[in-house]
Design a protein around this motif. Sequence first.
Motif, PDB file in Angstrom:
ATOM      1  N   GLU A 297       0.850  -1.191   0.000  1.00 12.90           N
ATOM      2  CA  GLU A 297       0.000   0.000   0.000  1.00 12.90           C
ATOM      3  C   GLU A 297       0.892   1.249   0.000  1.00 12.90           C
ATOM      4  O   GLU A 297       1.807   1.373   0.804  1.00 12.90           O
ATOM      5  CB  GLU A 297      -0.885   0.009   1.242  1.00 12.90           C
ATOM      6  CG  GLU A 297      -1.894  -1.125   1.302  1.00 12.90           C
ATOM      7  CD  GLU A 297      -3.144  -0.843   0.490  1.00 12.90           C
ATOM      8  OE1 GLU A 297      -3.199   0.232  -0.154  1.00 12.90           O
ATOM      9  OE2 GLU A 297      -4.051  -1.698   0.480  1.00 12.90           O
ATOM     10  N   GLY A 298       0.644   2.143  -0.950  1.00  9.82           N
ATOM     11  CA  GLY A 298       1.435   3.360  -1.047  1.00  9.82           C
ATOM     12  C   GLY A 298       2.775   3.173  -1.722  1.00  9.82           C
ATOM     13  O   GLY A 298       3.551   4.118  -1.840  1.00  9.82           O
ATOM     14  N   GLY A 299       3.065   1.953  -2.152  1.00  5.83           N
ATOM     15  CA  GLY A 299       4.348   1.674  -2.796  1.00  5.83           C
ATOM     16  C   GLY A 299       4.342   2.010  -4.270  1.00  5.83           C
ATOM     17  O   GLY A 299       3.354   2.486  -4.834  1.00  5.83           O
ATOM     18  N   ARG A 300       5.485   1.773  -4.892  1.00  5.60           N
ATOM     19  CA  ARG A 300       5.662   2.100  -6.307  1.00  5.60           C
ATOM     20  C   ARG A 300       6.208   0.883  -7.052  1.00  5.60           C
ATOM     21  O   ARG A 300       7.034   0.135  -6.534  1.00  5.60           O
ATOM     22  CB  ARG A 300       6.636   3.269  -6.435  1.00  5.60           C
ATOM     23  CG  ARG A 300       7.000   3.652  -7.870  1.00  5.60           C
ATOM     24  CD  ARG A 300       8.238   4.538  -7.894  1.00  5.60           C
ATOM     25  NE  ARG A 300       7.985   5.813  -7.229  1.00  5.60           N
ATOM     26  CZ  ARG A 300       7.734   6.951  -7.884  1.00  5.60           C
ATOM     27  NH1 ARG A 300       7.705   6.980  -9.190  1.00  5.60           N
ATOM     28  NH2 ARG A 300       7.534   8.066  -7.221  1.00  5.60           N
ATOM     29  N   ALA A 301       5.755   0.711  -8.287  1.00  4.97           N
ATOM     30  CA  ALA A 301       6.284  -0.338  -9.154  1.00  4.97           C
ATOM     31  C   ALA A 301       6.648   0.267 -10.499  1.00  4.97           C
ATOM     32  O   ALA A 301       5.961   1.172 -10.992  1.00  4.97           O
ATOM     33  CB  ALA A 301       5.265  -1.457  -9.343  1.00  4.97           C
ATOM     34  N   ASP A 302       7.724  -0.201 -11.081  1.00  2.89           N
ATOM     35  CA  ASP A 302       8.152   0.261 -12.398  1.00  2.89           C
ATOM     36  C   ASP A 302       7.633  -0.696 -13.474  1.00  2.89           C
ATOM     37  O   ASP A 302       7.703  -1.928 -13.310  1.00  2.89           O
ATOM     38  CB  ASP A 302       9.678   0.317 -12.484  1.00  2.89           C
ATOM     39  CG  ASP A 302      10.256   1.512 -11.749  1.00  2.89           C
ATOM     40  OD1 ASP A 302       9.483   2.422 -11.387  1.00  2.89           O
ATOM     41  OD2 ASP A 302      11.486   1.529 -11.536  1.00  2.89           O
TER      42      ASP A 302
END
Length: 360
Positions: A91-96
């Motif tokens: 939650e609230g993270g980032r993925a490329d």
Amino acid sequence: MSKRLFNFCAGPAALPEAVLQQAREELLDWQGKGLSVMEMSHRSDEFVSIAERAEQDLRDLLNIPDNYRVLFLQGGASQQFAQIPLNLLPEGGRADYIDTGIWSAKAIEEASRFGNVHVAASAKGYDYFAIPGQNDWRLSADAAYVHYTPNETIGGLEFGWVPEVSAPLVADMSSTILSRPVDISKFGLVYAGAQKNIGPSGLVVVIVREDLLGRARASCPTMLDYSVAAQNASMYNTPPTFAWYLSGLIFQWLKGQGGLEAMKRINEAKQRKLYGTIDASDFYSNPINPADRSWMNIPFRLADERLDKPFLAGAEQRGLLNLKGHRSVGGMRASIYNAVPEAAVDALVAYMAEFEKQHG
């Protein structure tokens, strides 16, 4: 006796004739047990033995390290577009994500529903005819994972290399898996819909490194939690048993062909013949940068699109099926997966030369 024609469908795709014959022989009575695989309990010793052998054969073919789990799941590769962020993106993270065509775009769109998706590179600047080199990628320092699509089945654009990234690398290998050797240890997770090189539709294979298990969000449905699937040997509920069984037969068939090194030699020869015919002609064309051309899905156009319908009609008369390109791009597309024999490519190349002579 029915006649087998040459099937160039992008998926569900051709299956090895020997496998279909074996399945037919075992359809009513599997190995003297008096029932079909379709009628077996997935908890029975018989089916568990089928499942265990299929997994071991796949491990052998791909040389899968011991610290990876192999899951046989439902929902197809498209369900993985949501399942991956639910399991790997906090939650609230980032993925490329790397955008190279229609399927990677679908993955990006779905993942965006669950968190912050950063498109670290896109082939849009090349009209999706070439893959941006990794020096041009803008990767995030805090990415939970990096997702890419090694082969775009619709556009015919393929990575000839494996990206080197610090975050876990996630790959949609639906259309390239088992076509040649690949180093699974370079990936955090690999997934592949079955209906191209693995088996019939209805199954997706996920190969996931063990340290990535147990990260699912609290809101992740139980059926979509990789840990639950791994703890229950992919049998938390009734799995697609017949698709699993047929896939196992294909793994055995691949071993009988000499494994993935042998398939690499065959597939390389097939794609070289077809691209060679296209490139030697002004009548046919393929727009993809030669270094980024797909081995499995080869789109091509005729010089005059008014000849598309006659070309397809003539192909079907000659037993060359499913050559029409995807509706989003038009033209032609020949998908030449493992089960498409070299003789099929030879027949297609001969027909292309004949048609050009008549209409060029």
